[in-house]
Design an enzyme around this catalytic site. Structure first.
Site, mmCIF file in Angstrom:
data_model
loop_
_atom_site.group_PDB
_atom_site.id
_atom_site.type_symbol
_atom_site.label_atom_id
_atom_site.label_comp_id
_atom_site.label_asym_id
_atom_site.label_seq_id
_atom_site.Cartn_x
_atom_site.Cartn_y
_atom_site.Cartn_z
ATOM 1 N N GLU A 1 47.799 -25.489 0.966
ATOM 2 C CA GLU A 1 49.097 -26.134 1.254
ATOM 3 C C GLU A 1 49.022 -27.623 0.942
ATOM 4 O O GLU A 1 49.934 -28.193 0.340
ATOM 5 C CB GLU A 1 49.459 -25.960 2.735
ATOM 6 C CG GLU A 1 49.884 -24.569 3.128
ATOM 7 C CD GLU A 1 50.163 -24.481 4.623
ATOM 8 O OE1 GLU A 1 51.329 -24.423 4.999
ATOM 9 O OE2 GLU A 1 49.198 -24.478 5.414
ATOM 10 N N GLU A 2 47.924 -28.234 1.343
ATOM 11 C CA GLU A 2 47.759 -29.677 1.134
ATOM 12 C C GLU A 2 47.841 -30.001 -0.362
ATOM 13 O O GLU A 2 48.515 -30.952 -0.776
ATOM 14 C CB GLU A 2 46.410 -30.110 1.712
ATOM 15 C CG GLU A 2 46.288 -31.596 1.961
ATOM 16 C CD GLU A 2 44.947 -31.950 2.592
ATOM 17 O OE1 GLU A 2 44.157 -31.043 2.912
ATOM 18 O OE2 GLU A 2 44.691 -33.152 2.758
#
Ligand SMILES: Nc1ccn([C@@H]2O[C@H](COP(=O)(O)OP(=O)(O)OP(=O)(O)O)[C@@H](O)[C@H]2O)c(=O)n1
Ligand SMILES: [Ca+2]
Length: 499
Positions: free
Chosen positions: A173-174
């Site tokens: 996600e990052e």
């Protein structure tokens, strides 16, 4: 009777030209009214707001975003209006005192209340995303990480905003949200232009995300998005423990192990080519091994005398040891047996990539020049460095030689950038006033502000609409004048006929 018939025949309303003009005028008015109704649909004019807390390993930042309410689905409309850096370290450092984590956010949240108009508070979403520091704490002590998250949750719920959750985001996600942020801000997403790869370097992890030219051979490195009607197939990887603070510990631990094997003096002297000549600092062994990134070794306590000797090429050799490139089960790997296709296209490198390269003034040189400058910088005596930068905190200052060399080694030996594509990397902090990082992409995703399909557009652009209305009004006015003239002439003729 004859006279009456003549009047009937000469009634101007019965002339085809007049009927034609009248029909045109009515048609014109109908078209004008319809267009102005479609064009001027009532639109709320006000701004909306969103807050995202980036709970990183080294510190927490609060970002406030703003966008025109009526344009929230258009690309590039959201902008950062304020950031606040929370005082002190990241929330994971409150493992022994979880209440302190929530309290630490107070000042910045009070600031957020002042920055956002009060009537919008209750509808302003607040998200907290924690990254590698909390991932590591969770690995080490899950209960402590839960307590820290509960503490920040409790604190954020005391503000008048719409609390939407505090969680540890995954490395994928990052990486992916960082990619969305840079491409959203550059307005690349609804155009056929190329996209920008994203390189993020934090204190505890680092991410690489881009659209590759070749197949993605490992499932956990692939992410698919449909944004504004386009499909994106992204490669992403997050290396936990390869942020610059953890990488320094990894590198130091290796030096410590070999120094310890060579001589068992107390304190153990660790000679380090990545620190300036004349640098001498005492550390505890515990301060290097206080992380789950390191395998346990038989040196668990004691004091280290950390001595610099500033040799760039030896520094690079020592850093290479933290990347394992001996095995790869795929057609290509970056390091530590992780699949990575060849880097492709332009990249934006932000967060610590920028802080370090900007400090060293290395954001726009070729790879060869970058190496030369870094070599010179690393060999500069520590005394001189302190004199040259009196305003920079000594802890930061002492680490730039290591960090610059780490960045170069990570990009060249780790990700396989070369001197040919080095200048495809732009070291950047902000794009059009908003910070590059995962937070904006995260908020855009959670508020559904990036539609899968391209949003509906106006019938015509504003300038075109105005031109059209002016032209059409004139046209109808001319037709009307013509009709009046013709009507008057016909009536006169008819009256003459009667007489
Ligand atoms: N002006 C600055 C600000 C930060 N740093 C360094 O940059 C690193 C942190 O970068 P950041 O992107 O803020 O990391 P975090 O988000 O805290 O960490 P992570 O993403 O790994 O959770 C730290 O080593 C910090 O010392 C720096 O050298 N100069
Ligand atoms: Ca970060």
């Amino acid at each position: 009777m004859d006279e009456q018939e003549e009047v009937k025949v000469k009634n101007p309303w019965h002339r085809p030209v007049l009927i034609f003009l009248t029909v045109f005028i009515i048609l014109g008015i109908v078209i004008m009214v319809s267009i102005s109704v479609v064009q001027n649909k009532p639109l709320p004019k006000k701004y909306k707001y969103g807050i995202v807390l980036d709970a990183g390993s080294s510190h927490t930042s609060v970002f406030i975003y703003e966008w025109p309410a009526e344009k929230e689905n258009n690309t590039g409309m959201v902008r950062q209006i304020h950031t606040c850096n929370v005082k002190g370290k990241g929330i994971s450092s409150y493992n022994a005192n979880p209440d302190g984590a929530g309290k630490s956010l107070q000042e910045c949240m009070v600031e957020a209340k002042q920055k956002i108009p009060a009537y919008r508070h209750s509808e302003t979403p607040v998200y907290l995303g924690a990254t590698a520091g909390m991932r590591l704490l969770k690995m080490e002590d899950e209960t402590a990480s839960e307590k820290v998250l509960a503490s920040v949750e409790h604190s954020l719920k005391t503000y008048p905003f719409s609390y939407q959750g505090a969680r540890i985001i995954s490395g994928q996600e990052e990486g992916a949200f960082g990619w969305i942020t840079v491409n959203y801000l550059n307005q690349n997403l609804n155009k056929p232009t190329g996209t920008l790869g994203a390189l993020d370097l934090g204190g505890a992890s680092t991410q690489i995300t881009f659209i590759p030219q070749q197949e993605i051979e490992s499932g956990d490195n692939s992410i698919d998005f449909r944004l504004y009607g386009n499909d994106y197939h992204l490669y992403t990887h997050s290396f936990l423990c390869y942020g610059k603070d953890q990488a320094l510990k990894l590198s130091l631990s290796k030096k410590l192990v070999s120094a310890h094997a060579a001589s068992k003096t107390d304190p153990i002297e660790v000679r380090d080519p990545c620190f300036h000549p004349g640098y001498n600092f005492t550390r505890t062994v515990q301060s290097i091994f206080d992380t789950p990134c390191m395998k346990a070794v038989n040196i668990s306590s004691g004091i280290i005398s950390h001595v610099g000797f500033g040799d760039w090429s030896q520094c690079q050799q020592s850093i290479r040891k933290v990347f394992n490139t001996s095995r790869c089960a795929y057609s290509k790997c970056s390091f530590n047996e992780v699949f990575q296709p060849s880097v492709y296209g332009k990249f934006g490198a932000f967060s610590a990539f920028f802080f370090v390269m900007d400090f060293l003034n290395l954001t726009s040189d070729s790879l060869a020049i970058t190496k030369q400058k870094l070599e010179k910088y690393c060999s500069t005596p520590w005394k001189k460095i302190v004199e040259n930068y009196p305003l920079v905190k000594e802890k930061y200052l002492s680490e730039y030689c290591f960090s610059g060399t780490y960045i170069l080694t990570l990009l060249e030996d780790g990700y396989n950038f070369t001197s040919e594509n080095w200048q495809d990397i732009s070291f950047l902090k902000k794009i059009k006033g908003s910070d590059a990082g995962w937070t904006l992409g995260y908020m855009l995703n959670l508020t559904n502000m990036i539609p899968a399909e391209a949003p509906d557009t106006r019938l015509m652009p504003y300038g075109g609409y105005v031109t059209f209305m002016i032209f059409f009004t004139l046209f109808i006015f001319v037709l009307f004048l013509l009709a009046c003239l013709y009507f008057r002439q016909s009536t006169r003729k008819a009256q003459k006929g009667i007489i």
